[in-house]
Design a protein around this motif. Sequence first.
Motif, PDB file in Angstrom:
ATOM      1  N   LEU A 180      41.229  39.999  34.353  1.00 63.46           N
ATOM      2  CA  LEU A 180      41.095  41.433  34.033  1.00 63.46           C
ATOM      3  C   LEU A 180      41.464  41.014  31.956  1.00 63.46           C
ATOM      4  O   LEU A 180      42.033  39.937  31.970  1.00 63.46           O
ATOM      5  N   ILE A 198      46.997  48.039  43.410  1.00 63.21           N
ATOM      6  CA  ILE A 198      45.724  47.659  43.258  1.00 63.21           C
ATOM      7  C   ILE A 198      45.466  49.201  45.146  1.00 63.21           C
ATOM      8  O   ILE A 198      46.216  49.091  46.104  1.00 63.21           O
ATOM      9  N   ALA A 222      38.576  41.902  39.175  1.00 62.32           N
ATOM     10  CA  ALA A 222      40.208  41.938  39.098  1.00 62.32           C
ATOM     11  C   ALA A 222      40.413  40.467  38.932  1.00 62.32           C
ATOM     12  O   ALA A 222      41.353  40.324  39.169  1.00 62.32           O
ATOM     13  N   ALA A 242      43.417  36.950  43.263  1.00 68.75           N
ATOM     14  CA  ALA A 242      43.667  38.617  42.760  1.00 68.75           C
ATOM     15  C   ALA A 242      45.162  38.710  42.196  1.00 68.75           C
ATOM     16  O   ALA A 242      45.214  39.482  41.302  1.00 68.75           O
ATOM     17  N   ASP A 296      37.354  48.486  37.039  1.00 65.07           N
ATOM     18  CA  ASP A 296      36.034  47.843  38.689  1.00 65.07           C
ATOM     19  C   ASP A 296      35.339  47.858  38.159  1.00 65.07           C
ATOM     20  O   ASP A 296      34.712  47.583  36.877  1.00 65.07           O
ATOM     21  N   MET A 309      47.181  39.619  38.755  1.00 60.33           N
ATOM     22  CA  MET A 309      48.099  41.377  38.457  1.00 60.33           C
ATOM     23  C   MET A 309      49.144  40.659  37.994  1.00 60.33           C
ATOM     24  O   MET A 309      49.777  41.535  37.400  1.00 60.33           O
ATOM     25  N   VAL A 319      44.208  48.407  39.344  1.00 60.95           N
ATOM     26  CA  VAL A 319      42.840  47.854  39.811  1.00 60.95           C
ATOM     27  C   VAL A 319      41.875  47.770  40.455  1.00 60.95           C
ATOM     28  O   VAL A 319      42.281  48.636  41.542  1.00 60.95           O
ATOM     29  N   ALA A 320      40.309  47.947  40.369  1.00 65.70           N
ATOM     30  CA  ALA A 320      39.665  48.213  41.829  1.00 65.70           C
ATOM     31  C   ALA A 320      39.982  49.860  41.320  1.00 65.70           C
ATOM     32  O   ALA A 320      40.172  50.332  43.013  1.00 65.70           O
TER      33      ALA A 320
END
Length: 253
Positions: A122, A134, A119, A147, A90, A151, A66-67
């Motif tokens: 998703l 991340i 993020a 976030a 991203d 995830m 992520v990112a």
Amino acid sequence: MGSRKYQSVSAMDAETRKLVVRDIFTNFHITYDLANRVLSLRRDLAWRRSALKRMEFGTQGRFLDVATGTADLAIMAAEAFPGIRVDGIDFAEPMLKIGRVKIERRGLGARIALAQADALDLPFPDASFDVAAIAFGIRNIPDMESALREMSRVTIPGGQVMVLEMSAAVAPPLRVPYLFYLNKILPAIGSLIAGDDSAYLYLAESIVKHPGPEAFAAIMRASGLVGIETLRLTWGAAHLHIGRVPDGSRGES
Ligand SMILES: C[S@@+](CC[C@H](N)C(=O)[O-])C[C@H]1O[C@@H](n2cnc3c(N)ncnc32)[C@H](O)[C@@H]1O
């Protein structure tokens, strides 16, 4: 030096901060990798390797970065675990563009897919990945707990959610010189490399304002993750936090 294009972190509301972060990573993508290496004295690579060493892949054989930025962690994971497939997301397309070139150059195009996404939203079904991580991204997301929840949603029960982040929680006697480095030297070098210090003033401030390791572990617990472990890296200049998505069959809470 000295030009302040962006407001201070504490003066921004969540929406402004999101726009600022997107602006920074949309405009500084060309020098990002070089600046990263120089500013962290190449420690960023070792810190990512610490995360890789702890990753456990099982039923899905899938990793989410992520990112992902320019895809460093995604590439390192694909190289370290030849059996897995990797997705990276991203919201700054120019960063992803550089990532795609790096992936093709290494012949990893069939195993790593990059997509532009937020993020907090998703584009994957529940329980898709064994591990979601991340790296150096969470401090730029105002709603960190949401976030982490997002995830966790896309990670399998019992799977790992990892957060690698820089911090100002450096132990004395290095604390004072480190803060001087962050607040003064980092923006000056950043200005030389990128031709503008505003992004680096923002980045330094975002590191200083990021919650300390205990406070961040509490945010991970509040997001529903269990078995939180925190590893201190390079005297506290970075921390690796690892949590697990609760697995009802193991009786965790
Ligand atoms: C410091 S870079 C880290 C990139 C990469 N993970 C690495 O290890 O080098 C932070 C990245 O987070 C991304 N980012 C920040 N907030 C985001 C969000 N809400 N959704 C998606 N990406 C985000 C930025 O665009 C930027 O590429």
